[in-house]
Design an enzyme around this catalytic site. Sequence first.
Site, PDB file in Angstrom:
ATOM      1  N   HIS A   1      -0.609  22.243 -36.989  1.00  0.00           N
ATOM      2  CA  HIS A   1      -1.826  21.572 -36.582  1.00  0.00           C
ATOM      3  C   HIS A   1      -2.531  20.807 -37.599  1.00  0.00           C
ATOM      4  CE1 HIS A   1      -3.585  23.225 -32.532  1.00  0.00           C
ATOM      5  NE2 HIS A   1      -2.217  23.888 -32.636  1.00  0.00           N
TER       6      HIS A   1
ATOM      7  N   GLU B   1      -1.500  18.049 -25.657  1.00  0.00           N
ATOM      8  CA  GLU B   1      -1.569  19.221 -24.976  1.00  0.00           C
ATOM      9  C   GLU B   1      -2.653  19.463 -24.077  1.00  0.00           C
ATOM     10  OE1 GLU B   1      -1.525  23.193 -26.891  1.00  0.00           O
ATOM     11  OE2 GLU B   1      -1.748  22.010 -28.800  1.00  0.00           O
TER      12      GLU B   1
ATOM     13  N   ASP C   1       6.892  21.271 -30.858  1.00  0.00           N
ATOM     14  CA  ASP C   1       5.682  22.108 -30.117  1.00  0.00           C
ATOM     15  C   ASP C   1       5.285  21.580 -28.582  1.00  0.00           C
ATOM     16  OD1 ASP C   1       3.506  23.533 -29.585  1.00  0.00           O
ATOM     17  OD2 ASP C   1       2.039  22.492 -31.157  1.00  0.00           O
TER      18      ASP C   1
ATOM     19  N   GLU D   1       2.455  20.641 -22.369  1.00  0.00           N
ATOM     20  CA  GLU D   1       2.578  19.983 -23.755  1.00  0.00           C
ATOM     21  C   GLU D   1       3.940  19.613 -24.210  1.00  0.00           C
ATOM     22  OE1 GLU D   1       1.982  22.917 -27.046  1.00  0.00           O
ATOM     23  OE2 GLU D   1       1.122  21.233 -28.540  1.00  0.00           O
TER      24      GLU D   1
ATOM     25  N   ASP E   1       4.085  28.840 -24.661  1.00  0.00           N
ATOM     26  CA  ASP E   1       3.883  27.756 -25.816  1.00  0.00           C
ATOM     27  C   ASP E   1       4.676  28.130 -26.851  1.00  0.00           C
ATOM     28  OD1 ASP E   1       2.952  25.702 -27.425  1.00  0.00           O
ATOM     29  OD2 ASP E   1       0.914  26.069 -27.271  1.00  0.00           O
TER      30      ASP E   1
ATOM     31  N   HIS F   1      -2.626  17.294 -31.402  1.00  0.00           N
ATOM     32  CA  HIS F   1      -2.861  17.362 -32.851  1.00  0.00           C
ATOM     33  C   HIS F   1      -1.581  16.710 -33.529  1.00  0.00           C
ATOM     34  CE1 HIS F   1       0.246  20.409 -32.713  1.00  0.00           C
ATOM     35  NE2 HIS F   1      -0.541  21.172 -31.611  1.00  0.00           N
TER      36      HIS F   1
HETATM   37 CO    CO Z   1       0.437  22.584 -29.921  1.00  0.00          CO
END
Ligand code: CO
Length: 297
Positions: free
Chosen positions: A166, A191, A98, A280, A87, A158
């Site tokens: 976040h 995600e 992200d 994600e 990640d 998010h």
């Molecule tokens: Co994330």
Amino acid sequence: MGEEIELVLDKYRTAGRILAEVREEAKARIEEGVLLLDVAEFVENSIREKGGEPAFPCNISRDEEAAHATPAIDDNAVFGTEIVKLDIGVHVDGYIGDSAVTVDLSGKNDELVKASEAGLNAAIKIIRDGVSTVEIGEAIENAIREHGYKPIVNLTGHGLTRYDAHAAPAIPNVKHKTGVVLRENDVVAIEPFATDGVGKVAEHGNAEIYSLIKAKPVRIKEAKKLLEEIKKYQELPFAKRWLPRERLDLAFRTLEGTRGILRAYPILKEEGDGLVSQAEHTLIVKKDGCEVTTKLP
Ligand code: CO
């Protein structure tokens, strides 16, 4: 106004492009016997070489670990026949990409990997101006269950805002009764996590990842110096191994022991010790669809 939005969106796009390149290069390096620390440092250094900054430490979570694992200083752990979640976060001037992928070194969990990917694709397909997070959660949950796995209920996608990796809203991976409507030019990360366990994670053990809550006054000189170092990450998560080593233990213990300065992110593990996969992407909500920023062109 319109021009200003485009300038901001272009920074999200640049962060996403850097991330996609680094993610694909790093993915190829994940092999049995390779040091986790080498992959994490490769990711973080490559991001900087390409003109970005890590938006959080490279997360390398294995098997029943879902998130927030990153190698410690001098960590000598190597990859085994595991299911690996990579990640990555990149920011350009605070604007974040992200994205995560799962690499199955066990060779036995193809469907589990596909389950979270299917959840992500199902969400991307329906996201447009006016979509509700209720619809997104339902689409993700259905796709994961169709593959015979459970979504993890207490991990969510998010929003992304400047220097906030976040931000609101939380975007659930399961159907909820109430939610939030996404609007054009919102930037969000989707995600989904899939598991063969109970479908829930809990914090486990020590943290290697922290973020600054608030820089409060501290008396010890070493702690004061360390706090100045940490301030450069703003409120974004950082790794303990990124910090200068000089008298780190004393300085860090002082900051950690003073209420309200640091937030710790312990490893999140599947509560039933199930295996976990994750997929994600970051995307910009558009009038009639969405633009994924973290895909290779
Ligand atoms: Co994330």
